[in-house]
Design a protein around this motif. Structure first.
Motif, short mmCIF file in Angstrom:
data_model
loop_
_atom_site.label_atom_id
_atom_site.label_comp_id
_atom_site.label_asym_id
_atom_site.label_seq_id
_atom_site.Cartn_x
_atom_site.Cartn_y
_atom_site.Cartn_z
N THR A 6 -2.53 12.70 -0.34
CA THR A 6 -1.11 12.82 -0.09
C THR A 6 -0.70 14.23 0.29
N PHE A 7 0.36 14.31 1.08
CA PHE A 7 1.05 15.57 1.38
C PHE A 7 2.48 15.20 1.80
N ASN A 8 3.41 15.39 0.88
CA ASN A 8 4.83 15.08 1.13
C ASN A 8 5.02 13.65 1.63
N GLU A 9 4.58 12.71 0.83
CA GLU A 9 4.59 11.29 1.22
C GLU A 9 5.53 10.44 0.38
N GLU A 10 6.56 11.06 -0.23
CA GLU A 10 7.41 10.31 -1.14
C GLU A 10 8.06 9.09 -0.50
N LYS A 11 8.29 9.11 0.78
CA LYS A 11 8.98 7.99 1.44
C LYS A 11 8.15 6.71 1.41
N TYR A 12 6.82 6.83 1.50
CA TYR A 12 5.95 5.66 1.63
C TYR A 12 5.03 5.41 0.44
N LEU A 13 4.83 6.41 -0.38
CA LEU A 13 3.76 6.38 -1.38
C LEU A 13 3.89 5.23 -2.38
N LYS A 14 5.08 4.95 -2.86
CA LYS A 14 5.25 3.88 -3.86
C LYS A 14 4.80 2.54 -3.29
N ARG A 15 5.19 2.25 -2.06
CA ARG A 15 4.80 0.99 -1.42
C ARG A 15 3.28 0.91 -1.29
N CYS A 16 2.64 2.01 -0.91
CA CYS A 16 1.18 2.05 -0.80
C CYS A 16 0.53 1.77 -2.14
N SER A 37 6.05 13.38 -4.35
CA SER A 37 4.80 12.60 -4.24
C SER A 37 4.04 12.54 -5.56
N ILE A 38 3.88 13.66 -6.23
CA ILE A 38 3.11 13.68 -7.48
C ILE A 38 3.84 12.89 -8.57
N LYS A 39 5.14 13.02 -8.63
CA LYS A 39 5.92 12.26 -9.62
C LYS A 39 5.76 10.75 -9.39
N ILE A 40 5.82 10.33 -8.15
CA ILE A 40 5.65 8.92 -7.82
C ILE A 40 4.24 8.46 -8.17
N ALA A 41 3.24 9.24 -7.78
CA ALA A 41 1.84 8.89 -8.06
C ALA A 41 1.59 8.78 -9.56
N SER A 42 2.24 9.63 -10.34
CA SER A 42 2.00 9.63 -11.80
C SER A 42 2.47 8.34 -12.48
N ASP A 77 -4.27 5.44 3.73
CA ASP A 77 -3.31 6.53 3.82
C ASP A 77 -2.04 6.16 3.05
N PRO A 78 -1.30 7.16 2.60
CA PRO A 78 -0.08 6.88 1.85
C PRO A 78 0.99 6.15 2.65
N ASP A 79 0.92 6.21 3.98
CA ASP A 79 1.88 5.49 4.81
C ASP A 79 1.34 4.14 5.25
N GLU A 80 0.36 3.63 4.52
CA GLU A 80 -0.21 2.31 4.76
C GLU A 80 -0.04 1.46 3.50
N TYR A 81 -0.06 0.14 3.69
CA TYR A 81 -0.06 -0.77 2.55
C TYR A 81 -0.73 -2.06 2.97
N LEU A 82 -1.27 -2.76 1.98
CA LEU A 82 -1.99 -4.01 2.21
C LEU A 82 -1.09 -5.21 1.97
N ASP A 83 -1.17 -6.20 2.87
CA ASP A 83 -0.53 -7.48 2.59
C ASP A 83 -1.22 -8.09 1.37
N LYS A 84 -0.45 -8.71 0.49
CA LYS A 84 -1.02 -9.31 -0.73
C LYS A 84 -2.09 -10.35 -0.41
N GLU A 85 -1.89 -11.11 0.64
CA GLU A 85 -2.86 -12.14 1.00
C GLU A 85 -4.18 -11.54 1.46
N LEU A 86 -4.13 -10.36 2.09
CA LEU A 86 -5.35 -9.68 2.51
C LEU A 86 -6.17 -9.23 1.29
#
Length: 180
Positions: A6-16, A37-42, A77-86
């Motif tokens: 991560t590097f300044n990814e607060e916008k997407y990190l939780k979803r990832c 980002s670190i607060k979200i990751a924690s 990447d922090p701006d990526e996320y997986l579909d649950k079905e995948l």
């Protein structure tokens, strides 16, 4: 295990991180974020390491993949996320210890619209899952892994690894300058 850089990814990190609910070990390597980002990751893991910024993620993976506890590793990447079905497809494939890597269908977005490709790639699959008994990471953009044994597998599915490529022309410009 999962490894997220991560590097300044607060916008997407939780979803990832939410999409990695099936991982019992999440390692976050933060490159000195100035946002939350670190607060979200924690909220998802205690295994967070703040390290000096390196030029590209492949060198970070080579240096820090030993921080994970499991033989199977997913790197997204922090701006990526997986579909649950995948995830169901992934969970089934990692039962086969003869597999060295797994590629998944990859879809890009610009302002919530699906793109057919990007400036860098028209690839429709991304290799994101690695059996650490069969591979080693190396600090290279061109061939970032060495496979000692096992086979590469590709999940063919209508579900995706979703990537928010950029959301504004300014963000695209910054990305081009950074990668160039």
């Amino acid at each position: 295990s999962a490894l997220i850089v991560t590097f300044n990814e607060e916008k997407y990190l939780k979803r990832c991180l939410k999409s990695l609910y099936f991982c019992d070990d999440i390692v976050v390597i933060d490159l000195g974020s100035k946002d939350n980002s670190i607060k979200i990751a924690s909220k998802f893991t205690d295994n967070i390491h703040v390290v000096p910024r390196l030029l590209f993620v492949e060198s970070i993976r080579e240096k820090y993949y030993s921080y994970v506890k499991n033989n199977w590793l997913i790197c997204i990447d922090p701006d990526e996320y997986l579909d649950k079905e995948l995830v169901l497809n992934i969970e089934e494939l990692i039962k086969n210890d003869e597999i060295s890597t797994i590629s998944v269908p990859w879809r890009f977005y610009y302002k919530n619209r699906i793109l057919k490709g990007t400036l860098w790639s028209r690839r429709q699959y991304k290799e994101i899952i690695f059996n650490l008994k069969h591979i080693k990471f190396k600090s290279s953009i061109i061939r970032p892994i060495i496979i000692s044994k096992g086979k590469r597998e590709k999940i063919r599915s209508r579900f995706f690894l979703n990537h928010t490529w950029f959301e504004s022309p300014a963000q695209l410009k910054e990305k081009i300058e950074r990668y160039a």
